[in-house]
Design an enzyme around this catalytic site. Structure first.
Site, short mmCIF file in Angstrom:
data_model
loop_
_atom_site.label_atom_id
_atom_site.label_comp_id
_atom_site.label_asym_id
_atom_site.label_seq_id
_atom_site.Cartn_x
_atom_site.Cartn_y
_atom_site.Cartn_z
N CYS A 2 -20.14 -58.37 -16.62
CA CYS A 2 -18.61 -58.63 -16.48
C CYS A 2 -17.84 -58.06 -17.63
CB CYS A 2 -18.36 -60.25 -16.70
SG CYS A 2 -19.67 -61.16 -15.37
N ARG A 27 -16.51 -50.65 -15.00
CA ARG A 27 -17.86 -51.58 -15.23
C ARG A 27 -18.38 -52.12 -13.95
NH1 ARG A 27 -18.29 -53.36 -20.80
NH2 ARG A 27 -19.28 -55.17 -20.13
N TRP A 70 -18.80 -59.96 -12.62
CA TRP A 70 -20.01 -59.69 -11.82
C TRP A 70 -21.01 -60.41 -11.55
CZ3 TRP A 70 -25.07 -57.17 -11.83
CH2 TRP A 70 -25.42 -56.25 -10.89
N ASN A 96 -19.08 -62.89 -20.54
CA ASN A 96 -19.95 -62.17 -19.92
C ASN A 96 -21.23 -62.53 -20.55
OD1 ASN A 96 -21.33 -59.67 -19.56
ND2 ASN A 96 -20.52 -58.59 -21.40
N GLY A 97 -22.24 -62.72 -19.67
CA GLY A 97 -23.71 -63.04 -20.21
C GLY A 97 -24.12 -64.05 -19.28
N GLU A 479 -41.15 -40.50 -8.72
CA GLU A 479 -40.03 -40.98 -9.09
C GLU A 479 -39.27 -40.07 -10.07
OE1 GLU A 479 -37.23 -42.58 -8.41
OE2 GLU A 479 -36.33 -43.08 -10.15
N LYS A 483 -35.72 -37.88 -9.61
CA LYS A 483 -34.49 -37.81 -10.69
C LYS A 483 -34.23 -36.24 -10.98
CE LYS A 483 -33.56 -40.80 -10.58
NZ LYS A 483 -34.00 -42.13 -9.92
N GLU A 486 -32.22 -34.52 -7.79
CA GLU A 486 -31.09 -35.35 -7.40
C GLU A 486 -29.83 -34.86 -8.54
OE1 GLU A 486 -30.77 -39.50 -6.79
OE2 GLU A 486 -32.24 -39.72 -8.37
N HIS A 502 -56.06 -29.91 -2.91
CA HIS A 502 -55.86 -29.95 -1.74
C HIS A 502 -54.92 -29.27 -1.14
CE1 HIS A 502 -59.36 -32.86 -1.42
NE2 HIS A 502 -58.74 -33.49 -2.57
N LYS A 601 -23.62 -43.61 -4.18
CA LYS A 601 -24.32 -44.67 -4.94
C LYS A 601 -24.80 -45.61 -3.99
CE LYS A 601 -25.85 -46.88 -8.57
NZ LYS A 601 -27.23 -46.07 -8.93
#
Ligand code: F6R
Length: 606
Positions: A2, A27, A70, A96-97, A479, A483, A486, A502, A601
């Site tokens: 937030c 944010r 948020w 916020n928290g 992964e 990264k 992309e 192989h 996104k």
């Protein structure tokens, strides 16, 4: 997370508050609200534009507080939007928290006749401050007394109808910046909404409370003692301020790793009992006890997190796990019975392929769980129960902090399911203790970012990269390669180290480097053999190894060292240098890592 903003000064505050919210929009948020002592509050769900449409034009006042929410506790609705107030509507709070002990505090206050309107944790703060005002404390004393009762994280701003010029802010684990102007002062979650008015700021520290009026600012500790702090001048531009001074959101989000893990595990580990306490699973805990098989679904990075989860849950909870990409699950005939559950992993909570997999499973009567970062998202709403990541909004298109939090959430789930079954108290304790140490260990890696930058720069002309790993770090090879692909647009492939001979070994020559993930674990020796095979074909090797390893300093061209942890938790550490490697590799090429070409996104189409 937030965003909070507050103003007190000589000007009309409404346009300043709305501008402040607009500056904080980056944010990520789902609802917005403002409060001005003279005319009250306005709240709305969705964009700040929606809030502006609800403004009548007669809102007035020379001070006020504002918030972008948020969601963490309670759905994104108008009633849950901040500011929250006490029964008399005298005390108004933006926060916020997460207040961890809000249930106990709510019970205490409810017994004393306070009625709660929202399902947020924040509302308890307003009632608690008001409770202490009723106990004859003044505004400052009441805020400090309330904060002494609170466990959790907060960046707050509080307004009191009877003292409208005064705003009180406080910080514990969530950022608060104070802007010191000429006859006006500001509070915000970061400097971006303040910079157009003043460059003089004070960064509040944890456990500090600040009282601002248009012409003064006084800082206190939670024991009510007063302290002095000089203001500092920041030269950041607004864009830089949004990224906490980092050049890109991707780097900021990788560097947030320690804090993200803290947030994911906060209040969820009982170390001495070797237990994970997952409130979101409480109502299905008995069903989970008798469950015999798990199907994990996710896409991209979330799918790779699921693969790590498979190793964790099978080894420590003894439950068979299958992992499937969302886009495949619904097109084959999944063999499901009443003892199967489906676990969806998703940062956004909106990925269409994952969502359709959940719907398909529900049609077949399967219990569905989610590991989701975005509260109130479609996946969070449609699954039967779940675990929120609490990683905060992820702005960079390439998922970084969400991945580490997904792995942390999966380790908590493993502990939870394992302790429902055969896992011993001592194993549970060992896992819980090691999970607790992860934030500090990630920090040791991010502190070495310049070292990783040099390695990435050295290889930045490569056109191809192979990533290899085994067992828990097999998915990390995928992964890490994702990264790099992309953000740098080069060919990168993840492979199980044992699969090299192989096929992929044929590609290796002096122009085709390999990134080997080789922590000191149960498959270390095997990995070393694979590295030797690559070296014998003149392939260059960058190895991610455990601190103290000398053998691979000799064998590899470059090594990146990570702290030791349990094998099952090692992916949470090994991925961090790979994220940094991809970041620096791409930025050396001058690419826009936050907005890679062709990607979105949130992928809400199949
Ligand atoms: C890669 C990335 C994607 C997402 C995938 C799933 O960096 O971000 O692969 O992981 O699109 O997204 P969520 O987790 O929102 O379901």
């Amino acid at each position: 997370m937030c965003g909070i903003f507050a103003y007190t000064g000589k000007k009309e505050s409404l346009p300043i508050l709305l501008d402040g919210l607009t500056s904080l929009e980056y944010r990520g948020y789902d609802s917005a609200g403002i409060y001005m002592a003279e005319t009250g509050s306005v709240k709305s769900v969705g964009a700040v534009e929606n809030l502006k449409l609800k403004i009548k034009g007669d809102e007035k006042g020379k001070s006020g507080i504002a918030h972008l929410r948020w969601a963490t506790h309670g759905e994104p609705t108008e009633i849950n939007a901040h500011p929250h107030h006490d029964a008399k509507e005298h005390i108004w709070v933006v926060h916020n928290g997460i207040i961890e002990n809000f249930k106990e505090l709510k019970e205490f206050l409810t017994k004393r006749g306070r009625v709660f309107l929202s399902s947020t944790d924040t509302e308890v703060l307003a009632h608690l401050i008001s409770y202490y005002l009723d106990e004859k404390k003044n505004f400052e004393q009441a805020v400090i007394a309330a904060l002494n009762d609170v466990k959790g994280t907060y960046g707050i701003a509080v307004s009191y109808k009877n003292e409208p010029e005064k705003i009180i802010a406080a910080r514990q684990g969530a950022p608060v910046v104070v802007g010191i102007g000429d006859g006006e002062n500001f509070i915000a979650s970061d400097p971006s909404p303040i910079l157009r008015y003043t460059k003089d700021v004070i960064f509040l520290q944890d456990g500090e409370v600040i009282v601002i009026t248009p012409s003064s600012h006084l800082i206190y500790k939670l024991d009510s003692s007063q302290i002095k702090r000089d203001k500092e001048t920041i030269e950041w531009e607004v864009e830089q301020a949004r990224k906490s001074g980092y050049e890109h959101f991707m780097l900021k989000e990788i560097m947030e790793g320690p804090e993200v893990i803290e947030n994911t595990i906060r209040g969820r580990l009982i170390v001495e009992e070797g237990l994970a306490k997952l409130g979101g699973l409480e109502m299905v805990a008995e069903k989970l006890r008798s469950m015999k098989r798990i199907i994990i679904v996710g896409c991209g990075t979330a799918y790779y997190a699921g693969l790590v989860g498979e190793y964790m849950i099978e080894e420590y909870a003894g439950i068979p796990v299958e992992v499937e990409v969302g886009s495949e699950f619904r097109y084959r005939k999944p063999l499901i019975d009443e003892h199967t559950i489906l676990l969806a992993v998703s940062q956004s909570g909106e990925t269409a392929d994952t969502l359709e997999a959940i719907r398909e499973a529900k049609r077949k009567g399967v219990l569905t769980l989610g590991i989701v970062n975005t509260v109130g998202s479609t996946i969070a709403r449609e699954t039967d129960a779940g675990i929120y990541n609490h990683a905060g909004p992820e702005m960079g298109v390439a998922s970084t902090k969400a991945f580490v939090s997904q792995l942390a959430a999966l380790s908590l789930l493993t502990l939870f399911l394992g302790r429902q079954r055969q896992m011993s108290l001592s194993t549970g304790k060992r896992i819980a203790e090691e999970i607790k140490l992860l934030p500090e260990k990630i920090k040791q890696i991010t502190d070495k970012k310049e070292e990783i930058q040099k390695v990435a720069q050295k290889y930045s002309e490569a056109r191809d990269f192979l990533y290899i790993g085994r067992k828990y770090n097999f998915p990390i090879a995928y992964e890490g390669a994702l990264k790099l692909k992309e953000v740098s647009y080069i060919h990168a492939e993840g492979y199980g180290a044992g699969e090299m001979k192989h096929g992929p070994l044929a590609m290796i020559d002096e122009h085709f480097p390999t990134l080997a993930i080789v922590p000191s674990d149960s498959v270390y020796e095997k990995n070393v053999s694979n590295i030797q095979e690559i070296k014998a074909r003149k392939g260059k090797v960058v190895s991610v190894v455990t601190e103290g390893n000398k053998e691979l300093d000799d064998l590899s061209d470059d090594t990146i060292k990570i702290p030791k942890t349990l094998e099952m938790l090692s992916p949470i550490l090994t991925i961090v240098p790979l994220q940094l490697f991809a970041y620096y590799f791409a930025t050396t090429k001058g690419l826009n890592v936050d907005r890679p070409r062709n990607l979105a996104k949130s992928v809400t189409v199949e």
